[in-house]
Design a protein around this motif. Structure first.
Motif, PDB file in Angstrom:
ATOM      1  N   ASN A 303       0.822  -1.206   0.000  1.00 50.97           N
ATOM      2  CA  ASN A 303       0.000   0.000   0.000  1.00 50.97           C
ATOM      3  C   ASN A 303       0.852   1.251   0.000  1.00 50.97           C
ATOM      4  OD1 ASN A 303      -2.662  -0.132  -0.240  1.00 50.97           O
ATOM      5  ND2 ASN A 303      -3.093  -0.604   1.882  1.00 50.97           N
ATOM      6  N   ILE A 304       1.977   1.171   0.731  1.00 50.32           N
ATOM      7  CA  ILE A 304       2.824   2.351   0.827  1.00 50.32           C
ATOM      8  C   ILE A 304       3.621   2.535  -0.456  1.00 50.32           C
ATOM      9  CG2 ILE A 304       4.798   3.299   2.065  1.00 50.32           C
ATOM     10  CD1 ILE A 304       3.651   2.018   4.573  1.00 50.32           C
ATOM     11  N   MET A 306       2.803   1.552  -3.441  1.00 51.35           N
ATOM     12  CA  MET A 306       1.996   1.898  -4.617  1.00 51.35           C
ATOM     13  C   MET A 306       1.563   3.352  -4.525  1.00 51.35           C
ATOM     14  SD  MET A 306       0.846  -1.038  -6.208  1.00 51.35           S
ATOM     15  CE  MET A 306      -0.482  -2.045  -5.801  1.00 51.35           C
ATOM     16  N   PRO A 307       1.399   3.980  -5.646  1.00 53.46           N
ATOM     17  CA  PRO A 307       0.966   5.375  -5.619  1.00 53.46           C
ATOM     18  C   PRO A 307      -0.380   5.492  -4.935  1.00 53.46           C
ATOM     19  CG  PRO A 307       0.797   4.455  -7.812  1.00 53.46           C
ATOM     20  CD  PRO A 307       1.548   3.472  -7.003  1.00 53.46           C
ATOM     21  N   PRO A 308      -0.623   6.601  -4.228  1.00 51.52           N
ATOM     22  CA  PRO A 308      -1.895   6.747  -3.528  1.00 51.52           C
ATOM     23  C   PRO A 308      -3.049   6.705  -4.507  1.00 51.52           C
ATOM     24  CG  PRO A 308      -0.634   8.795  -3.514  1.00 51.52           C
ATOM     25  CD  PRO A 308       0.255   7.758  -4.050  1.00 51.52           C
TER      26      PRO A 308
ATOM     27  N   GLY B  14       0.345   4.050 -11.728  1.00 45.32           N
ATOM     28  CA  GLY B  14       1.507   4.439 -10.956  1.00 45.32           C
ATOM     29  C   GLY B  14       2.158   5.688 -11.504  1.00 45.32           C
ATOM     30  N   ALA B  17      -0.848   8.648 -11.114  1.00 49.15           N
ATOM     31  CA  ALA B  17      -1.506   9.036  -9.871  1.00 49.15           C
ATOM     32  C   ALA B  17      -0.689  10.012  -9.049  1.00 49.15           C
ATOM     33  CB  ALA B  17      -1.812   7.799  -9.035  1.00 49.15           C
ATOM     34  N   GLY B  18       0.642   9.931  -9.165  1.00 44.65           N
ATOM     35  CA  GLY B  18       1.474  10.809  -8.361  1.00 44.65           C
ATOM     36  C   GLY B  18       1.072  12.262  -8.518  1.00 44.65           C
ATOM     37  N   SER B  92      -2.085   5.206   3.471  1.00 50.11           N
ATOM     38  CA  SER B  92      -2.003   4.821   2.066  1.00 50.11           C
ATOM     39  C   SER B  92      -3.227   5.247   1.283  1.00 50.11           C
ATOM     40  CB  SER B  92      -1.850   3.312   1.959  1.00 50.11           C
ATOM     41  OG  SER B  92      -3.038   2.696   2.386  1.00 50.11           O
ATOM     42  N   GLY B  93      -4.235   5.777   1.964  1.00 57.45           N
ATOM     43  CA  GLY B  93      -5.420   6.221   1.251  1.00 57.45           C
ATOM     44  C   GLY B  93      -6.464   5.139   1.063  1.00 57.45           C
TER      45      GLY B  93
END
Lengths: 449, 338
Positions: A303-304, A306-308, B14, B17-18, B92-93
């Motif tokens: 989870n950390i 991977m991108p939010p 990936g 999303a940043g 982590s959302g």
């Protein structure tokens, strides 16, 4: 000396064996009261069994099936004059929550889907498990089943599974086309032999399938969904729970770990250095790490990293981790079977002119797998029971649910009834697996030993 | 299957999303559902019922927030988290907010980069002993065996308390509350210590609750409250003021019964501002005027939620104590709606 001889001229009639040697009495004399020491042990055991049952049976036979809370259970038992901490079980909790323990939070009107999935699982497994009793045409269904299973459980449109199947079709088409083209080239230049064209075909096919799955299938599914959204209601992973979750994780991990394990075991014995050390490294790493650690990696670390906002399904993450874990153990079990085969079997296969895969398929694996059946099945059983560890990362498997049920003010304080029920269901599954393995061993026992 | 699709999408996402980290409020609105982290089960605070419906004191906070933002108290996805996974789930959302009896501490707020938006329950660590032990104060517990959950702050608090009072104890480590109940009832320990609310809930399940007493000493401060991620202040404000709205509603006498009547307009300007018939408070939050009305309607005001889930009429039977309004001698003190 008199020399009178006497010879009996007719046979004596057969007599019944003495009463002390046959029937119940005889059996008991032979098996239970065979000498003073065994008699004493028998009496002692009977006493213990009696004590345990005397405590357990009244507790189990408790008329609390309809009670709505622990307090009501106590009232019912109190009215019968049964007081105290262990006066009787409170079965009301099972009556109210057994459906939840089995299906978790799956929508009630869709229960038919997991039921259908697991019934069809039986159908799909039948030609594999009981190959002598079931028509082998069912194997087609077995091959399609891995696509039907997730579709039934998670729902969605039918185009998702279809596009995955199409990936295999695309791969196959590309493979045969490339194979043919390269073979034709071989006719012209005669420098390219059969194996090379085959290899090129496989690589091209795999690349084509990957391209399809990773890039094109998304568009395909989107397009087909907008044209004809045929499908069933999707269900989120969050709704999975109880035994349904355990069985899902168990079945997928078991089904995927066997082929992975075979590949890893062969890889570990391979002469190709890179393949060998990759396999060894993988197996030793996974075996050197507790499953809990892997589950934590799946639930928190990934989870950390991977991108939010990335939605990488939690159950899928767990499935991958449990499968990897199981396949490392499976590889070692199968390597045990491979090591048990005498060298002559390998040499015999070579002397027949079989190539590596042929000899594995026809000579080595059937014997190695047969030897490893007990080990394989105990790994399966172990994996199935290990699925309860997912309660630690907040998935509500039966054990996690038992905690959640206890958090209901009505049922707070109930322990043994819930654990007993869960234990019973687990026992049913594990015991049937173990019985099946014994059946299989007997069936395959072709008299080497 | 969607597996490969997800994997493929994950790699693509990936990269994308940043940059596209929109506010949580927009995410929630776009999703149409609030992801709320709760415990996997704690009596009175969060538990699923037989139909899989989550209920409890913490759950009510989630529902109020969902009602305020989305207009539907049932538009909540409850994500069960354990003590070990809760903080990563939030960071982590995976969840938008945690309402999970989490103690507000310095390190969690500052070091873990979370934002505690308020306190919905003032708890503290207490002791339960059998009446037959004849103890009336925790200071008389010299040499007692104590059932204590390992790896929690309660364990450290206990050590501190006994050391500062210069008395000794023998810990009996246990893992879960259910285990503690069994051990305590079986007499494996003289004392059970955990949060006072948990002790009350545990005692309520005993066959003879009257045979056990809670000692008067409360040896730690455990302010429990909802929390959100650091750095998303719009979302933090919304959760904070939803909680404050519930608290203020009780103070102002707004209940789920009379709210419709009050929303039509009253003499009290603060009620009018809160319920949206006056002023533009909702707009400032980025919501409509009736956000607080919906939040209060979802489960009632703070007092109603308390009474329904953990109050004196429930089996748990907690008194308001510190959790009464400041006007009644408690600590609940919502900043004004102005």
């Amino acid at each position: 000396m008199s020399d009178i001889g006497f010879v009996r001229t007719e046979m004596l009639p057969e007599q019944d064996p003495p009463a002390s040697e046959v029937g119940i009495i005889g059996w008991m004399r032979h098996n239970l009261f065979d000498g003073w020491f065994n008699s004493a042990l028998t009496l002692l055991s009977i006493y213990f069994v009696y004590k345990v049952l005397a405590a357990l049976v009244p507790w189990i036979l408790s008329p609390t099936w309809d009670a709505g809370s622990l307090a009501e259970c106590r009232e019912v038992l109190g009215a019968l004059g049964r007081e105290g901490h262990y006066a009787g079980a409170c079965w009301g909790v099972i009556n109210e929550r057994w459906i939840q323990l089995i299906f978790g939070f799956y929508p009630a009107e869709l229960y038919w889907r997991p039921i259908a999935a697991f019934v069809l699982l039986g159908v799909a497994l039948a030609p594999v498990l009981f190959s002598d009793k079931v028509p082998s045409k069912l194997l087609i269904f077995t091959i399609l089943y891995p696509f039907i299973f997730p579709w039934l459980l998670w729902g969605g449109t039918i185009w998702g599974p279809i596009s995955v199947v199409l990936g295999f079709v695309v791969g196959w088409l590309v493979y045969s086309a490339v194979d043919k083209a390269v073979s034709n080239l071989a006719l012209v230049y005669s420098a390219v032999d059969k194996a090379v064209s085959n290899l090129v075909g496989i690589i091209a096919g795999a690349v084509a399938a990957l391209i399809w799955w990773l890039i094109l299938s998304g568009y395909f599914v989107g397009a087909m969904d907008s044209i004809a959204a045929i499908g069933i209601e999707p269900v989120e992973s969050r709704k999975f729970g109880g035994f349904m979750l355990s069985i899902t994780i168990g079945v997928v991990a078991i089904a995927c770990s066997l082929p992975l394990g075979i590949v890893l075991a062969l890889g570990r014995q391979s002469d190709l250095m890179i393949v060998k050390y990759l396999s060894v490294g993988f197996i030793e790493f996974i075996r050197g790490v507790p499953l809990i650690t892997l589950l934590f990696v799946a639930s928190t670390l990934l989870n950390i990293f991977m991108p939010p906002g990335t939605d990488f399904d939690i159950i899928l993450r767990v499935l991958i981790m449990v499968t990897l874990f199981a396949s490392a153990y499976m590889a070692e079990v199968i390597r045990g079977g491979l090591a048990a085969l005498p060298r002559g079997q390998y040499e015999g296969a070579d002397s027949l002119g079989l190539n590596y895969w042929q000899s594995q398929r026809l000579i080595i694996m059937p014997q190695a797998l047969k030897i490893s059946i007990p080990g394989i099945v105990s790994t399966f059983i172990g994996v199935f029971k290990d699925t309860t560890l997912v309660s630690i990362i907040g998935l509500l498997d039966p054990l996690g649910l038992s905690n959640a049920i206890r958090a209901d003010a009505n049922w707070n304080g109930i322990v043994w009834e819930l654990y007993g029920f869960i234990a019973l269901l687990f026992f049913v599954f594990c015991f049937s697996m173990s019985r099946y393995s014994m059946y299989l061993e007997r069936k395959l026992h072709t008299g080497h030993r | 299957m969607k597996k490969s699709v997800i994997l493929g999408a994950a790699t693509v996402a990936g990269l994308a999303a940043g940059a596209a980290a929109a506010g949580t409020m927009d995410d929630v609105k776009a999703r149409g559902k609030l992801n709320c982290g709760v415990t996997t089960g704690l009596v009175g605070f969060a538990a699923p019922d037989a139909n899989g419906e989550w209920k409890g004191f913490d759950v009510a906070v989630c529902r109020a927030v969902a009602a305020a933002v989305l207009g539907d108290a049932n538009a909540v996805e409850f994500v069960p988290t354990t003590g070990k996974t809760r903080f990563t789930a939030l960071a982590s959302g995976e969840v938008d907010m945690l309402a999970r009896n989490t103690t507000w501490t310095f390190s969690r707020d500052v070091d873990l980069k979370f934002e505690f938006v308020g306190i919905n329950y003032y708890d503290g660590q207490g002791f339960m002993v059998p009446k037959s032990l004849g103890v009336s104060s925790a200071k008389e517990l010299d040499g007692a065996t104590v059932c204590i959950q390992t790896g929690t702050t309660t364990e450290l608090n206990l050590a501190d308390f006994f050391r500062s009072n210069n008395i000794s104890y023998e810990p009996v480590p246990i893992e879960t509350n259910a285990e503690a109940q069994q051990q305590y009832l079986a007499g494996a320990c003289d004392v059970y210590t955990t949060d006072a609310s948990g002790l009350a809930a545990t005692r309520a399940t005993f066959e003879n609750p009257g045979d056990h007493v809670l000692l008067p000493e409360i040896i730690s401060k455990e302010p429990l409250g909802p929390l959100v991620r650091h750095g998303d202040n719009e979302w933090g404000d919304l959760v904070r003021w939803t909680l404050n709205a519930l608290i203020s509603a009780e103070e102002l006498g707004i209940t789920s019964a009379n709210i419709d009547e009050m929303a039509a307009g009253t003499e009290n300007p603060e009620i009018n501002r809160l319920l949206g018939s006056e002023g533009t408070l909702g707009e400032m939050l980025g919501l409509d005027a009736e956000w607080a009305k919906r939040a209060i309607k979802a489960g009632g005001n703070y007092g109603e939620i308390f009474a329904q889930n953990i109050g004196e009429d429930t089996p748990i039977g907690l008194a308001r104590g510190l959790n009464a309004q400041w006007t009644d001698g408690g600590l609940l003190y919502s900043p004004p709606f102005r």
